[in-house]
Design a protein around this motif. Structure first.
Motif, PDB file in Angstrom:
ATOM      1  N   VAL A  19       0.753  -1.136  -0.122  1.00 47.78           N
ATOM      2  CA  VAL A  19       0.013   0.027  -0.042  1.00 47.78           C
ATOM      3  C   VAL A  19       0.682   1.235  -0.049  1.00 47.78           C
ATOM      4  CG1 VAL A  19      -1.604   1.357   1.238  1.00 47.78           C
ATOM      5  CG2 VAL A  19      -1.951  -1.225   1.035  1.00 47.78           C
ATOM      6  N   GLY A  20       1.912   1.145   0.811  1.00 46.33           N
ATOM      7  CA  GLY A  20       2.898   2.409   0.566  1.00 46.33           C
ATOM      8  C   GLY A  20       3.503   2.557  -0.742  1.00 46.33           C
ATOM      9  N   PHE A  21       3.694   1.660  -1.485  1.00 45.29           N
ATOM     10  CA  PHE A  21       4.166   1.706  -2.856  1.00 45.29           C
ATOM     11  C   PHE A  21       3.234   2.301  -3.827  1.00 45.29           C
ATOM     12  CE2 PHE A  21       5.299  -0.311  -7.111  1.00 45.29           C
ATOM     13  CZ  PHE A  21       6.344   0.302  -7.175  1.00 45.29           C
ATOM     14  N   LEU A  22       1.841   1.758  -3.531  1.00 51.28           N
ATOM     15  CA  LEU A  22       1.086   2.360  -4.225  1.00 51.28           C
ATOM     16  C   LEU A  22       0.411   3.833  -4.036  1.00 51.28           C
ATOM     17  CD1 LEU A  22      -1.800  -0.687  -4.133  1.00 51.28           C
ATOM     18  CD2 LEU A  22      -0.263   0.008  -6.195  1.00 51.28           C
ATOM     19  N   ALA A  23       0.538   4.086  -2.767  1.00 51.43           N
ATOM     20  CA  ALA A  23       0.510   5.571  -2.539  1.00 51.43           C
ATOM     21  C   ALA A  23       1.614   6.323  -3.127  1.00 51.43           C
ATOM     22  CB  ALA A  23       0.567   5.617  -0.852  1.00 51.43           C
ATOM     23  N   ALA A  24       2.541   5.830  -3.149  1.00 46.65           N
ATOM     24  CA  ALA A  24       3.682   6.720  -3.689  1.00 46.65           C
ATOM     25  C   ALA A  24       3.239   6.834  -5.378  1.00 46.65           C
ATOM     26  CB  ALA A  24       4.934   6.143  -3.809  1.00 46.65           C
ATOM     27  N   LEU A  25       2.771   5.596  -5.855  1.00 48.76           N
ATOM     28  CA  LEU A  25       2.309   5.699  -7.507  1.00 48.76           C
ATOM     29  C   LEU A  25       1.527   6.819  -7.624  1.00 48.76           C
ATOM     30  CD1 LEU A  25       2.909   2.082  -8.465  1.00 48.76           C
ATOM     31  CD2 LEU A  25       4.406   3.724  -8.951  1.00 48.76           C
ATOM     32  N   ALA A  26       0.350   6.656  -6.633  1.00 45.90           N
ATOM     33  CA  ALA A  26      -0.796   7.514  -6.915  1.00 45.90           C
ATOM     34  C   ALA A  26      -0.348   9.072  -6.737  1.00 45.90           C
ATOM     35  CB  ALA A  26      -1.614   7.229  -5.881  1.00 45.90           C
ATOM     36  N   ALA A  27       0.611   9.552  -6.151  1.00 49.87           N
ATOM     37  CA  ALA A  27       1.137  10.742  -5.846  1.00 49.87           C
ATOM     38  C   ALA A  27       2.088  11.108  -6.925  1.00 49.87           C
ATOM     39  CB  ALA A  27       2.074  10.790  -4.616  1.00 49.87           C
ATOM     40  N   VAL A  28       2.473  10.129  -7.592  1.00 49.59           N
ATOM     41  CA  VAL A  28       3.398  10.431  -8.776  1.00 49.59           C
ATOM     42  C   VAL A  28       2.614  10.936  -9.981  1.00 49.59           C
ATOM     43  CG1 VAL A  28       5.081   9.580 -10.521  1.00 49.59           C
ATOM     44  CG2 VAL A  28       5.431   9.215  -8.043  1.00 49.59           C
ATOM     45  N   ILE A  29       1.656   9.906 -10.158  1.00 49.53           N
ATOM     46  CA  ILE A  29       0.809  10.039 -11.454  1.00 49.53           C
ATOM     47  C   ILE A  29      -0.237  11.390 -11.361  1.00 49.53           C
ATOM     48  CG2 ILE A  29      -1.276   9.023 -12.466  1.00 49.53           C
ATOM     49  CD1 ILE A  29      -0.187   6.350 -11.689  1.00 49.53           C
ATOM     50  N   LEU A  30      -0.723  11.508  -9.959  1.00 51.44           N
ATOM     51  CA  LEU A  30      -1.547  12.772  -9.898  1.00 51.44           C
ATOM     52  C   LEU A  30      -0.631  13.995  -9.956  1.00 51.44           C
ATOM     53  CD1 LEU A  30      -3.689  11.612  -7.010  1.00 51.44           C
ATOM     54  CD2 LEU A  30      -4.298  11.793  -9.579  1.00 51.44           C
ATOM     55  N   GLY A  31       0.510  13.983  -9.635  1.00 55.75           N
ATOM     56  CA  GLY A  31       1.321  15.213  -9.772  1.00 55.75           C
ATOM     57  C   GLY A  31       1.891  15.329 -11.138  1.00 55.75           C
ATOM     58  N   TRP A  32       2.170  14.281 -11.973  1.00 59.56           N
ATOM     59  CA  TRP A  32       2.428  14.391 -13.195  1.00 59.56           C
ATOM     60  C   TRP A  32       1.413  14.802 -14.310  1.00 59.56           C
ATOM     61  CZ3 TRP A  32       2.061   9.405 -16.850  1.00 59.56           C
ATOM     62  CH2 TRP A  32       2.450   9.817 -17.965  1.00 59.56           C
ATOM     63  N   ILE A  33       0.425  14.116 -14.096  1.00 62.42           N
ATOM     64  CA  ILE A  33      -0.743  14.482 -15.086  1.00 62.42           C
ATOM     65  C   ILE A  33      -0.988  16.100 -15.324  1.00 62.42           C
ATOM     66  CG2 ILE A  33      -3.300  14.265 -15.609  1.00 62.42           C
ATOM     67  CD1 ILE A  33      -3.284  11.538 -14.026  1.00 62.42           C
ATOM     68  N   PRO A  34      -1.153  16.831 -14.318  1.00 62.36           N
ATOM     69  CA  PRO A  34      -1.364  18.212 -14.393  1.00 62.36           C
ATOM     70  C   PRO A  34      -0.142  19.019 -15.252  1.00 62.36           C
ATOM     71  CG  PRO A  34      -1.337  17.894 -12.201  1.00 62.36           C
ATOM     72  CD  PRO A  34      -1.337  16.673 -12.977  1.00 62.36           C
ATOM     73  N   GLU A  35       0.793  18.496 -14.859  1.00 61.38           N
ATOM     74  CA  GLU A  35       2.157  19.211 -15.275  1.00 61.38           C
ATOM     75  C   GLU A  35       2.716  18.558 -16.506  1.00 61.38           C
ATOM     76  OE1 GLU A  35       3.420  22.042 -13.880  1.00 61.38           O
ATOM     77  OE2 GLU A  35       1.866  21.836 -12.380  1.00 61.38           O
ATOM     78  N   GLY A  36       2.519  17.518 -16.843  1.00 59.22           N
ATOM     79  CA  GLY A  36       2.914  16.958 -18.008  1.00 59.22           C
ATOM     80  C   GLY A  36       4.355  16.720 -18.122  1.00 59.22           C
ATOM     81  N   LYS A  37       5.026  16.497 -16.803  1.00 57.98           N
ATOM     82  CA  LYS A  37       6.333  16.235 -16.640  1.00 57.98           C
ATOM     83  C   LYS A  37       6.634  15.134 -15.604  1.00 57.98           C
ATOM     84  CE  LYS A  37       7.634  21.290 -17.540  1.00 57.98           C
ATOM     85  NZ  LYS A  37       8.253  22.462 -16.692  1.00 57.98           N
ATOM     86  N   PHE A  38       7.626  14.436 -16.081  1.00 57.07           N
ATOM     87  CA  PHE A  38       8.145  13.253 -15.114  1.00 57.07           C
ATOM     88  C   PHE A  38       9.464  13.261 -14.840  1.00 57.07           C
ATOM     89  CE2 PHE A  38       8.962   8.813 -14.407  1.00 57.07           C
ATOM     90  CZ  PHE A  38       8.234   8.515 -13.411  1.00 57.07           C
ATOM     91  N   GLN A  39       9.881  13.233 -13.735  1.00 58.97           N
ATOM     92  CA  GLN A  39      11.427  13.054 -13.459  1.00 58.97           C
ATOM     93  C   GLN A  39      11.474  11.965 -12.311  1.00 58.97           C
ATOM     94  OE1 GLN A  39      13.592  16.129 -11.977  1.00 58.97           O
ATOM     95  NE2 GLN A  39      12.825  17.563 -13.690  1.00 58.97           N
ATOM     96  N   VAL A  40      12.395  11.002 -12.928  1.00 63.31           N
ATOM     97  CA  VAL A  40      12.508   9.783 -12.250  1.00 63.31           C
ATOM     98  C   VAL A  40      13.224   9.868 -10.927  1.00 63.31           C
ATOM     99  CG1 VAL A  40      13.935   7.383 -12.459  1.00 63.31           C
ATOM    100  CG2 VAL A  40      12.981   8.491 -14.723  1.00 63.31           C
TER     101      VAL A  40
END
Length: 382
Positions: free
Chosen positions: A62-83
């Protein structure tokens, strides 16, 4: 990413992680209540290892899924992704979930055993403590770990931390499969957790959208209060419903008063123990929130001027939230019991997530209403 984007992603992960920890550990505490803490104290070493391994496995995933949700929801509006930022979020969340799960598991066992020895009903103390300590422990550890990993001169250490905790999951699966109860939850316990994650994410999106308006940014101060109080109160009532069913009914059969179509008067009108507890919990909403409102006022945070219209709107939102949650808890617990599902494992993740969603949504509506009618303090966004 800009500092504001990083902060928004971190705040979303923090809210998600705290909510998910409550979803994991409140049911765990309730299962210990309904199966008696004394049995847990004398359980075999294999049983304790299996149940602990199950909690660690669920927390890591669940901790891993929480991080993925945060990454996706932060990436969608900005259109940027940094590893590197995604890896930092994942490693911080997984490590936090693992450590917090271990610490809170120890605390919950002590609370329940102590409650039984002192003659206190664990239903009244276990779930609120699980929620309160879940937030406190999770956020404190998350802040400490994320800050430490962020300041490290070697970015690859974050990847190693994340890989290490994920590599332990096969071990937790093997250990937890040795006990029949934990083996069952290993496969069937994911539905409420994943659903609760989705519901909590919707609440997070509502909060982010509201906070983005400078005129409504003061909602941030009150969101943890309304969500925390509502979640604690409905968790207590759900635990009492579940304990009553475990002691007086067999799975698949519900009491006579719970049969037929549901109506709100069934929850609050009556002389039974659960009716009285629902009435008391609803009556606790106003004095409890007034204490927190006054505390926030003394701290000079957010909407510091407690105008009569503001307090009326805020308390109305809080009462509607708790009223709806208590009604939903009554219907949901009995419905799950009728379908031979254990409410301890299914109901509280749903209810706490719904508490976050309803509290955030009603508070956002309240702040919008206050702004529209002109109750606009100059410090509302502080």
């Amino acid at each position: 990413l800009p500092e504001q984007v990083r902060r928004q992603k971190s705040e979303h992960m923090a809210r998600s992680a705290a909510g998910f920890k409550c979803s994991l550990h409140q049911p765990s505490g309730d299962r210990r209540v309904t199966r008696q803490a004394c049995e847990l104290a004398v359980a075999s070493l294999v049983d304790k290892q299996s149940l602990s391994a199950l909690a660690q496995f669920q927390s890591t995933v669940v901790g891993f899924l929480a991080a993925l949700a945060a990454v996706i929801l932060g990436w969608i509006p900005e259109g940027k992704f940094q590893v590197d930022h995604a890896v930092l979020l994942c490693s911080s969340s997984v490590a936090t979930a693992f450590i917090a799960s271990l610490l809170q598991g120890i605390i919950m066992v002590g609370v329940i055993v102590g409650s039984k020895k002192t003659g206190i009903n664990p239903d009244n103390v276990a779930t609120p403590i699980a929620a309160s300590f879940g937030d406190l422990i999770t956020l404190a550890i998350l802040a400490w770990i994320s800050q430490g990993l962020y300041n490290l001169p070697y970015p690859y250490i974050s990847s190693l931390v994340c890989a290490f905790f994920l590599a332990l999951t096969p071990l937790w699966i093997i250990i937890s499969s040795k006990h029949p109860a934990s083996r069952t939850l290993l496969y069937s316990g994911w539905e409420p957790v994943i659903t609760a994650m989705i519901i909590s994410s919707i609440g997070g999106l509502i909060l982010d959208k509201t906070v983005s308006d400078p005129n409504l940014a003061g909602i941030v101060v009150y969101t943890p209060v309304i969500n925390g109080i509502g979640g604690n109160l409905v968790a207590i009532q759900s635990s009492r419903f579940s304990t009553h069913l475990h002691f007086h009914c067999i799975p698949g059969e519900v009491p006579e008063e719970a049969k037929g179509c549901y109506y709100p008067c069934r929850t609050f009108c009556g002389s039974g123990a659960n009716h009285r507890s629902a009435q008391v919990l609803l009556l606790l909403v106003v004095p409890g929130h007034l204490i927190f409102l006054y505390t926030i006022h003394l701290m000079k945070s957010g909407h510091t001027t407690l105008t009569p219209i503001f307090m009326a709107v805020y308390l109305t939102a809080a009462l509607l939230q708790v009223f709806a949650l208590l009604c939903i808890a009554d219907w949901m617990v009995h419905c799950m019991w009728k379908n031979s599902k254990d409410p301890d494992s299914f109901s509280i993740p749903y209810l706490t997530a719904l508490g976050d969603l309803l509290g955030t949504a009603m508070l956002a509506l309240g702040f919008h209403f206050l702004w529209l009618i002109g109750d606009q303090d100059s410090d509302v966004g502080d």
